[in-house]
Design an enzyme around this catalytic site. Structure first.
Site, PDB file in Angstrom:
ATOM      1  N   GLY A   1       2.433   1.939  10.792  1.00 37.57           N
ATOM      2  CA  GLY A   1       3.354   3.059  10.623  1.00 37.57           C
ATOM      3  C   GLY A   1       4.053   3.475  11.905  1.00 37.57           C
ATOM      4  O   GLY A   1       4.680   4.532  11.957  1.00 37.57           O
TER       5      GLY A   1
ATOM      6  N   SER B   1       3.511  -2.528  10.366  1.00 36.47           N
ATOM      7  CA  SER B   1       4.969  -2.509  10.529  1.00 36.47           C
ATOM      8  C   SER B   1       5.631  -3.846  10.203  1.00 36.47           C
ATOM      9  O   SER B   1       6.563  -4.276  10.881  1.00 36.47           O
ATOM     10  CB  SER B   1       5.336  -2.042  11.938  1.00 36.47           C
ATOM     11  OG  SER B   1       4.867  -0.725  12.155  1.00 36.47           O
TER      12      SER B   1
ATOM     13  N   HIS C   1      -9.431   0.859   4.895  1.00 34.13           N
ATOM     14  CA  HIS C   1      -8.156   1.067   5.592  1.00 34.13           C
ATOM     15  C   HIS C   1      -8.391   2.002   6.776  1.00 34.13           C
ATOM     16  O   HIS C   1      -9.205   2.933   6.695  1.00 34.13           O
ATOM     17  CB  HIS C   1      -7.128   1.669   4.629  1.00 34.13           C
ATOM     18  CG  HIS C   1      -5.750   1.651   5.185  1.00 34.13           C
ATOM     19  ND1 HIS C   1      -5.304   2.599   6.087  1.00 34.13           N
ATOM     20  CD2 HIS C   1      -4.717   0.783   5.017  1.00 34.13           C
ATOM     21  CE1 HIS C   1      -4.060   2.314   6.431  1.00 34.13           C
ATOM     22  NE2 HIS C   1      -3.684   1.215   5.795  1.00 34.13           N
TER      23      HIS C   1
ATOM     24  N   GLU D   1      -5.416  -5.328  10.634  1.00 36.87           N
ATOM     25  CA  GLU D   1      -4.408  -4.287  10.811  1.00 36.87           C
ATOM     26  C   GLU D   1      -4.654  -3.563  12.137  1.00 36.87           C
ATOM     27  O   GLU D   1      -5.437  -2.591  12.174  1.00 36.87           O
ATOM     28  CB  GLU D   1      -4.492  -3.281   9.663  1.00 36.87           C
ATOM     29  CG  GLU D   1      -4.204  -3.889   8.308  1.00 36.87           C
ATOM     30  CD  GLU D   1      -3.578  -2.865   7.377  1.00 36.87           C
ATOM     31  OE1 GLU D   1      -2.466  -3.119   6.907  1.00 36.87           O
ATOM     32  OE2 GLU D   1      -4.178  -1.808   7.145  1.00 36.87           O
TER      33      GLU D   1
ATOM     34  N   GLU E   1      -6.819   4.402   7.882  1.00 33.26           N
ATOM     35  CA  GLU E   1      -6.607   5.824   7.586  1.00 33.26           C
ATOM     36  C   GLU E   1      -7.840   6.431   6.912  1.00 33.26           C
ATOM     37  O   GLU E   1      -8.120   7.616   7.082  1.00 33.26           O
ATOM     38  CB  GLU E   1      -5.342   5.995   6.740  1.00 33.26           C
ATOM     39  CG  GLU E   1      -4.100   5.776   7.599  1.00 33.26           C
ATOM     40  CD  GLU E   1      -2.876   5.283   6.853  1.00 33.26           C
ATOM     41  OE1 GLU E   1      -2.832   5.375   5.617  1.00 33.26           O
ATOM     42  OE2 GLU E   1      -1.958   4.787   7.540  1.00 33.26           O
TER      43      GLU E   1
ATOM     44  N   ASN F   1       0.871  -1.179   0.000  1.00 31.29           N
ATOM     45  CA  ASN F   1       0.000   0.000   0.000  1.00 31.29           C
ATOM     46  C   ASN F   1       0.908   1.228   0.000  1.00 31.29           C
ATOM     47  O   ASN F   1       1.493   1.567   1.022  1.00 31.29           O
ATOM     48  CB  ASN F   1      -0.887  -0.033   1.253  1.00 31.29           C
ATOM     49  CG  ASN F   1      -1.721   1.221   1.406  1.00 31.29           C
ATOM     50  OD1 ASN F   1      -1.814   2.034   0.480  1.00 31.29           O
ATOM     51  ND2 ASN F   1      -2.329   1.384   2.570  1.00 31.29           N
TER      52      ASN F   1
ATOM     53  N   GLY G   1       4.878   1.158   4.907  1.00 32.45           N
ATOM     54  CA  GLY G   1       6.207   1.768   4.792  1.00 32.45           C
ATOM     55  C   GLY G   1       7.234   0.915   4.063  1.00 32.45           C
ATOM     56  O   GLY G   1       7.950   1.402   3.172  1.00 32.45           O
TER      57      GLY G   1
ATOM     58  N   LYS H   1       0.135   4.278  -0.341  1.00 31.96           N
ATOM     59  CA  LYS H   1      -0.521   5.436   0.268  1.00 31.96           C
ATOM     60  C   LYS H   1      -0.337   6.707  -0.587  1.00 31.96           C
ATOM     61  O   LYS H   1      -0.231   6.596  -1.809  1.00 31.96           O
ATOM     62  CB  LYS H   1      -0.007   5.644   1.696  1.00 31.96           C
ATOM     63  CG  LYS H   1      -0.067   4.361   2.533  1.00 31.96           C
ATOM     64  CD  LYS H   1       0.091   4.600   3.994  1.00 31.96           C
ATOM     65  CE  LYS H   1       0.095   3.275   4.724  1.00 31.96           C
ATOM     66  NZ  LYS H   1       0.118   3.409   6.171  1.00 31.96           N
TER      67      LYS H   1
HETATM   68  C1  PEP Z   1      -0.765  -0.092   6.163  1.00 32.05           C
HETATM   69  O1  PEP Z   1      -0.853   1.109   5.998  1.00 32.05           O
HETATM   70  O2  PEP Z   1      -1.630  -0.844   5.727  1.00 32.05           O
HETATM   71  C2  PEP Z   1       0.389  -0.590   6.911  1.00 32.05           C
HETATM   72  C3  PEP Z   1       0.355  -1.817   7.342  1.00 32.05           C
HETATM   73  O3  PEP Z   1       1.428   0.304   7.114  1.00 32.05           O
HETATM   74  P1  PEP Z   1       2.853  -0.027   7.770  1.00 32.05           P
HETATM   75  O4  PEP Z   1       3.346  -1.308   7.140  1.00 32.05           O
HETATM   76  O5  PEP Z   1       3.696   1.133   7.443  1.00 32.05           O
HETATM   77  O6  PEP Z   1       2.613  -0.205   9.231  1.00 32.05           O
END
Ligand code: PEP
Length: 255
Positions: A174, A214, A96, A168, A98, A9, A236, A11
């Protein structure tokens, strides 16, 4: 037997030129691999055509990070699933955290979006997971149950082929803090059990549940090696080809 999915992703990062560069690095990196699962990248809307051009005929799949909840019409600023399909997308991320937080999207929106995705013949990746406060209060199972129950039973035509789930935990997104493999497996197993009551035992056994939060090359193998974790949704670490490919290799190693 479920095959893995590793989905990046991207973003609100990487315009068309940079996205094309990363897509090229990822698809080159997959060339020599006999993939046992699926690898997906989800650029911003405007980078989708550039990435589609790069990955055409290659092993990398293409997804969008969001879509409109309705069909074509007077919806300024929205992008419909038919348009995404025409641009080469096969998958769409829905719900998601976010988008739940930034745009106030609700279960009704998610149901409408996933139904749109399915009507266009695409696969939805439905995200769910608890906030830090909810985890601290020991409410993660209740939260996950409510999120799944608010959407899954209301889907018109979900199958294990056109629906992927992504657990998640918001406190791990993040932040650099990852759910331990035990914590993640616990919620994945609970989720699969809950989903069984909603779409049937056979479908629940076949549906993929990704972990997101993460994930890095250093922790991916331990996470993906757990019984109910079928790969990852990567934020990320998906922005660096080396890290993303490292995570794919972890999925390959435990498949
Ligand atoms: C995400 O945004 O779906 C995600 C898992 O981000 P990160 O891997 O950066 O934690």
């Amino acid at each position: 037997m479920r095959s893995y999915m590793v989905a990046g992703n991207w973003k609100q990062n990487l315009g068309p030129a940079e996205a094309a560069k990363l897509a090229r690095q990822v698809s080159m990196g997959l060339l020599g691999l006999d993939l046992k699962g699926e690898v997906l990248v989800c650029p911003t809307y405007v980078a989708i055509p550039a990435v589609a051009e790069i990955i055409k005929g290659k092993k990398t799949l293409l997804g969008a990070q969001n879509c409109s909840a309705t069909g074509a019409g007077a919806h300024t600023g929205e992008i419909g699933v038919d348009m995404l399909a025409e641009a080469g997308c096969t998958h769409v991320i829905v719900a998601h955290s976010e988008r739940r937080a930034d745009s106030g999207e609700t279960d009704d929106d998610f149901v409408n979006k996933i139904n749109q995705v399915h009507a266009a013949g695409l696969t939805a990746i439905f995200c769910f997971g608890e906030l830090l406060d909810e985890r601290k209060a020991g409410r993660e199972r209740d939260v996950v149950k409510a999120q799944l129950e608010g959407v899954l039973p209301r889907l018109a035509s979900a199958t294990p082929q056109n629906l992927v789930l992504a657990y998640e935990p918001v406190w791990a997104i993040g932040t650099g803090e990852t759910a331990s493999p035990e914590q993640a497996q616990d919620i994945h197993a609970v989720s699969r059990e809950l989903v069984s009551g909603m779409i049937g035992a056979e479908a629940a056994a076949a549906v993929r549940i990704l972990y997101g939060g993460s994930v890095k090359p250093s922790n991916a193998e331990d996470l993906f090696g757990r019984a109910d974790i079928d790969g990852g949704l990567i934020g990320g670490a998906s922005l660096k080809a080396e890290d993303f490919l490292g995570i794919v290799k972890c999925a390959q190693a435990v498949s």
